[in-house]
Design a protein around this motif. Structure first.
Motif, PDB file in Angstrom:
ATOM      1  N   UNK A  94       0.822  -1.218   0.000  1.00 46.04           N
ATOM      2  CA  UNK A  94       0.000   0.000   0.000  1.00 46.04           C
ATOM      3  C   UNK A  94       0.855   1.267   0.000  1.00 46.04           C
ATOM      4  N   UNK A  95       2.084   1.149   0.460  1.00 40.05           N
ATOM      5  CA  UNK A  95       2.994   2.301   0.477  1.00 40.05           C
ATOM      6  C   UNK A  95       4.008   2.245  -0.662  1.00 40.05           C
ATOM      7  N   UNK A  96       3.753   1.370  -1.628  1.00 41.58           N
ATOM      8  CA  UNK A  96       4.617   1.295  -2.800  1.00 41.58           C
ATOM      9  C   UNK A  96       5.971   0.686  -2.542  1.00 41.58           C
ATOM     10  N   UNK A  97       6.065  -0.146  -1.486  1.00 37.00           N
ATOM     11  CA  UNK A  97       7.332  -0.770  -1.135  1.00 37.00           C
ATOM     12  C   UNK A  97       7.250  -2.276  -1.360  1.00 37.00           C
ATOM     13  N   UNK A  98       8.388  -2.888  -1.645  1.00 38.81           N
ATOM     14  CA  UNK A  98       8.438  -4.328  -1.887  1.00 38.81           C
ATOM     15  C   UNK A  98       8.742  -5.059  -0.579  1.00 38.81           C
ATOM     16  N   UNK A  99       7.883  -5.981  -0.213  1.00 38.22           N
ATOM     17  CA  UNK A  99       8.109  -6.808   0.979  1.00 38.22           C
ATOM     18  C   UNK A  99       8.896  -8.060   0.632  1.00 38.22           C
ATOM     19  N   UNK A 100       8.760  -8.510  -0.601  1.00 37.92           N
ATOM     20  CA  UNK A 100       9.484  -9.693  -1.066  1.00 37.92           C
ATOM     21  C   UNK A 100      10.542  -9.264  -2.075  1.00 37.92           C
TER      22      UNK A 100
END
Length: 381
Positions: A94-100
């Motif tokens: 949702x914040x435009x960041x990659x978790x993987x």
């Protein structure tokens, strides 16, 4: 002390003798950490780069001796972990960041507690943890997650900057019961009556039970078991994590640790459960049925294994993930642990606040569960 460090993608690079020698030094080891079990996961491709479980084991060598190791995977998703972080991944998205990708230390598809920082001594363990912290930065991952370490190891990880999370499992303890009836006699009347009724339903349905030790399991029985296991996933509209090849591999490489419980009717197998065990602990793992019989799950996955524990003098039966319903069958709640490091400072702060709130809820939940013990109160002095 100087160590030679490395990252390996297969246990074959380490060697069975070196891995087994290191494992023998661990107080909290179990069969799921064995070379046989982990190598079967990798070689069958169940835990592989194709399945989103890319092995990146950290190793420390002292000469020709394996001084420390960490089972570690580069993960492209959060399936098969049993400590759920989907909400964290969604928040990143949702914040435009990659978790993987993320780093994960765990036994794939296996929610069993045990040592993760495998080391011959405290010096090697500290060096291994330092090596992990270096890799967290170098790999440019969002986070590192160490699932189901023992409490002492979790505390050590907390001191190293990891955020600690707790959960609940249900374990059955055997103080030395002579037989199943003696166990039943310790339960409240209603619980005892319900268990007897459940077992009677299976018997009245014409179902007989058979316990088969690992070395005696036939190829046809392995194939039948895998059909049952796969059917459990199909009923939940998902795909099984483990292949027939994996089960065949552990059947060949670690038969002394395997128990297969078969339910049969009119000479045909209709259900099965597969359990892993040592001399002192039985681990409930996989279950499935091809026909519906009321209470068959309880008989196959709980009552038959409990009888096996009593007969073999096994002290603990770990029932696996989830399951307040296990308490009615004599299992009691136990706290589990996981440790988490997040690279993004703002998200790390948010997760820390979340875990503080969650921890209070878990502790209250455990208190409530302990107030509803299935066992009869001891007589007053």
């Amino acid at each position: 002390m100087n160590y030679r460090t490395g990252i390996v993608s297969t246990l074959a690079e380490i060697g069975e003798a070196a891995w087994t020698g290191l494992l023998a030094q661990q107080a909290e080891a179990n069969p799921f950490l064995s070379y046989a079990f982990l190598h079967a996961l990798h070689e069958s491709r169940c835990a592989s780069i194709e399945s989103g479980w890319q092995p990146n084991y950290l190793v420390l060598w002292q000469g020709d001796t394996l001084a420390a190791a960490l089972p570690l995977y580069l993960k492209m998703h959060s399936y098969g972990e049993y400590v759920f972080d989907w909400a964290w991944a969604n928040a990143y998205a949702e914040h435009g960041l990659a978790y993987y990708p993320k780093l994960l230390s765990a036994i794939p598809f296996t929610p069993v507690s045990g040592t993760r920082l495998l080391a011959r001594d405290d010096y090697a363990r500290a060096a291994l943890l330092s090596f992990l912290q270096q890799q967290q930065q170098a790999a440019e991952v969002s986070s590192t997650h160490i699932l189901f370490p023992p409490e002492e190891e979790a505390r050590q990880l907390g001191q190293a900057g990891f955020l600690l999370r707790s959960g609940v499992q249900f374990h059955w303890i055997n103080p030395g019961y002579a037989d199943f009836e003696q166990f039943l006699a310790t339960l409240e009347h209603k619980k005892r009556k319900n268990i007897r009724a459940e077992r009677r339903k299976v018997l009245d349905a014409g179902v007989t039970m058979r316990q088969v030790r690992g070395a005696d399991i036939t190829p046809a029985q392995w194939e039948f078991f895998h059909r049952c296991y796969s059917n459990t996933y199909a009923e939940h509209r998902s795909s099984p994590y483990l292949s027939l090849e994996f089960f065949q591999r552990i059947g060949s490489s670690m038969p002394g640790n395997i128990l297969l419980v078969l339910a049969e009717r009119e000479g045909r197998p209709i259900a099965a459960s597969l359990l892993i065990h040592t001399a002192d602990t039985l681990y409930g793992r996989y279950w499935g049925a091809l026909e519906h019989v009321p209470c068959l799950h309880f008989e196959t996955a709980y009552y038959q294994p409990l009888e096996f524990c009593i007969a073999q003098g096994i002290a603990t039966f770990e029932g696996g993930a989830q399951g307040e319903h296990k308490m009615a069958r004599g299992f009691l709640p136990q706290k589990t642990w996981s440790a988490h490091w997040l690279a993004h400072p703002a998200f790390a702060d948010a997760v820390q606040r979340f875990l503080e709130r969650e921890r209070g809820g878990i502790d209250a939940y455990l208190d409530e569960l302990h107030e509803h013990s299935p066992f009869r109160a001891p007589p007053a002095d």
